[in-house]
Design a protein around this motif. Structure first.
Motif, mmCIF file in Angstrom:
data_model
loop_
_atom_site.group_PDB
_atom_site.id
_atom_site.type_symbol
_atom_site.label_atom_id
_atom_site.label_comp_id
_atom_site.label_asym_id
_atom_site.label_seq_id
_atom_site.Cartn_x
_atom_site.Cartn_y
_atom_site.Cartn_z
ATOM 1 N N ILE A 39 2.612 7.809 14.019
ATOM 2 C CA ILE A 39 1.274 7.821 13.447
ATOM 3 C C ILE A 39 1.438 7.900 11.932
ATOM 4 N N PHE A 40 0.912 6.914 11.232
ATOM 5 C CA PHE A 40 0.945 6.894 9.779
ATOM 6 C C PHE A 40 -0.395 7.401 9.268
ATOM 7 N N ASN A 41 -0.365 8.501 8.507
ATOM 8 C CA ASN A 41 -1.577 9.062 7.903
ATOM 9 C C ASN A 41 -1.627 8.638 6.442
ATOM 10 N N ILE A 42 -2.695 7.961 6.075
ATOM 11 C CA ILE A 42 -2.876 7.512 4.696
ATOM 12 C C ILE A 42 -3.737 8.550 3.988
ATOM 13 N N TYR A 43 -3.256 9.094 2.886
ATOM 14 C CA TYR A 43 -4.039 10.087 2.173
ATOM 15 C C TYR A 43 -4.219 9.757 0.695
ATOM 16 N N ASN A 44 -4.019 8.498 0.333
ATOM 17 C CA ASN A 44 -4.222 8.071 -1.047
ATOM 18 C C ASN A 44 -4.791 6.662 -1.039
ATOM 19 N N LYS A 45 -5.909 6.451 -1.704
ATOM 20 C CA LYS A 45 -6.558 5.139 -1.673
ATOM 21 C C LYS A 45 -5.819 4.072 -2.470
ATOM 22 N N GLU A 46 -4.799 4.445 -3.218
ATOM 23 C CA GLU A 46 -4.007 3.471 -3.967
ATOM 24 C C GLU A 46 -3.247 2.516 -3.047
ATOM 25 N N VAL A 47 -3.133 2.853 -1.770
ATOM 26 C CA VAL A 47 -2.438 1.994 -0.812
ATOM 27 C C VAL A 47 -3.153 0.648 -0.700
ATOM 28 N N SER A 48 -4.474 0.634 -0.917
ATOM 29 C CA SER A 48 -5.227 -0.620 -0.802
ATOM 30 C C SER A 48 -4.923 -1.594 -1.930
ATOM 31 N N THR A 49 -4.495 -1.092 -3.082
ATOM 32 C CA THR A 49 -4.268 -1.973 -4.229
ATOM 33 C C THR A 49 -2.791 -2.130 -4.598
ATOM 34 N N MET A 50 -1.905 -1.365 -3.968
ATOM 35 C CA MET A 50 -0.496 -1.455 -4.337
ATOM 36 C C MET A 50 0.112 -2.766 -3.836
ATOM 37 N N ASP A 51 1.181 -3.169 -4.451
ATOM 38 C CA ASP A 51 1.886 -4.391 -4.077
ATOM 39 C C ASP A 51 2.407 -4.255 -2.652
ATOM 40 N N PHE A 52 2.342 -5.346 -1.877
ATOM 41 C CA PHE A 52 2.747 -5.295 -0.478
ATOM 42 C C PHE A 52 4.225 -4.960 -0.319
ATOM 43 N N ALA A 53 5.062 -5.463 -1.205
ATOM 44 C CA ALA A 53 6.496 -5.164 -1.137
ATOM 45 C C ALA A 53 6.741 -3.667 -1.323
ATOM 46 N N GLU A 54 5.972 -3.048 -2.203
ATOM 47 C CA GLU A 54 6.094 -1.611 -2.425
ATOM 48 C C GLU A 54 5.626 -0.831 -1.192
ATOM 49 N N LEU A 55 4.540 -1.290 -0.568
ATOM 50 C CA LEU A 55 4.030 -0.655 0.644
ATOM 51 C C LEU A 55 5.064 -0.760 1.771
ATOM 52 N N ARG A 56 5.652 -1.919 1.917
ATOM 53 C CA ARG A 56 6.662 -2.127 2.957
ATOM 54 C C ARG A 56 7.871 -1.235 2.717
ATOM 55 N N ALA A 57 8.287 -1.100 1.461
ATOM 56 C CA ALA A 57 9.419 -0.240 1.130
ATOM 57 C C ALA A 57 9.089 1.227 1.414
ATOM 58 N N LEU A 58 7.858 1.625 1.158
ATOM 59 C CA LEU A 58 7.424 2.994 1.424
ATOM 60 C C LEU A 58 7.495 3.296 2.922
ATOM 61 N N ILE A 59 7.032 2.372 3.739
ATOM 62 C CA ILE A 59 7.069 2.548 5.192
ATOM 63 C C ILE A 59 8.507 2.524 5.696
ATOM 64 N N ARG A 60 9.319 1.631 5.163
ATOM 65 C CA ARG A 60 10.731 1.564 5.541
ATOM 66 C C ARG A 60 11.443 2.874 5.223
ATOM 67 N N ASP A 61 11.155 3.455 4.058
ATOM 68 C CA ASP A 61 11.782 4.720 3.670
ATOM 69 C C ASP A 61 11.378 5.861 4.607
ATOM 70 N N LEU A 62 10.106 5.889 5.007
ATOM 71 C CA LEU A 62 9.656 6.920 5.943
ATOM 72 C C LEU A 62 10.361 6.781 7.289
ATOM 73 N N LEU A 63 10.496 5.553 7.756
ATOM 74 C CA LEU A 63 11.161 5.319 9.038
ATOM 75 C C LEU A 63 12.645 5.670 8.973
ATOM 76 N N LYS A 64 13.274 5.390 7.840
ATOM 77 C CA LYS A 64 14.694 5.752 7.675
ATOM 78 C C LYS A 64 14.864 7.250 7.619
ATOM 79 N N GLU A 65 13.985 7.935 6.906
ATOM 80 C CA GLU A 65 14.063 9.381 6.796
ATOM 81 C C GLU A 65 13.867 10.047 8.153
ATOM 82 N N ALA A 66 13.043 9.444 8.997
ATOM 83 C CA ALA A 66 12.817 9.984 10.341
ATOM 84 C C ALA A 66 13.928 9.575 11.300
#
Length: 113
Positions: A83-110
């Motif tokens: 379950i991914f909880n979004i708690y910052n509205k900047e996710v809607s405007t951030m670059d997609f590559a940055e968003l993908r890297a953020l999700i990849r990092d969370l999955l690696k950390e887990a």
């Protein structure tokens, strides 16, 4: 977008994941995850109205996050509920590559990827 068969279909699974899962907090997104016995991965994206009042905006964020998950899904081998909880509205405007890297990092950390 992520196929429906890889998403949660009831609140029971989400409730179980919140209760028994582990949590990792990133800079804009947190991840709650738990292993399941279903033999496949399931994902959910949760965005509160406190983050963004507009349903259109929340749905846009949800679609972007599901697409980033879909692109990383091939690397996931374990049957796990995420379950991914979004708690910052900047996710809607951030670059997609940055968003993908953020999700990849969370999955690696887990240690899911």
């Amino acid at each position: 977008m992520l196929s429906k068969r890889y998403r949660f279909h009831s609140r029971g699974g989400v409730r179980y994941t919140y209760k028994n899962g582990k949590s990792i907090r990133g800079s804009r997104i947190s991840l709650v995850f738990a292993e399941n016995s279903r033999g496949k991965q399931r994902f959910a994206v949760v965005i509160s109205k406190k983050v963004l009042k507009s349903a259109v905006g929340r749905n846009r964020i949800r679609r972007r996050v599901y697409e980033a998950i879909r692109m990383e899904q091939a690397k996931i081998q374990k049957p796990v509920d995420c379950i991914f909880n979004i708690y910052n509205k900047e996710v809607s405007t951030m670059d997609f590559a940055e968003l993908r890297a953020l999700i990849r990092d969370l999955l690696k950390e887990a240690e899911i990827v």
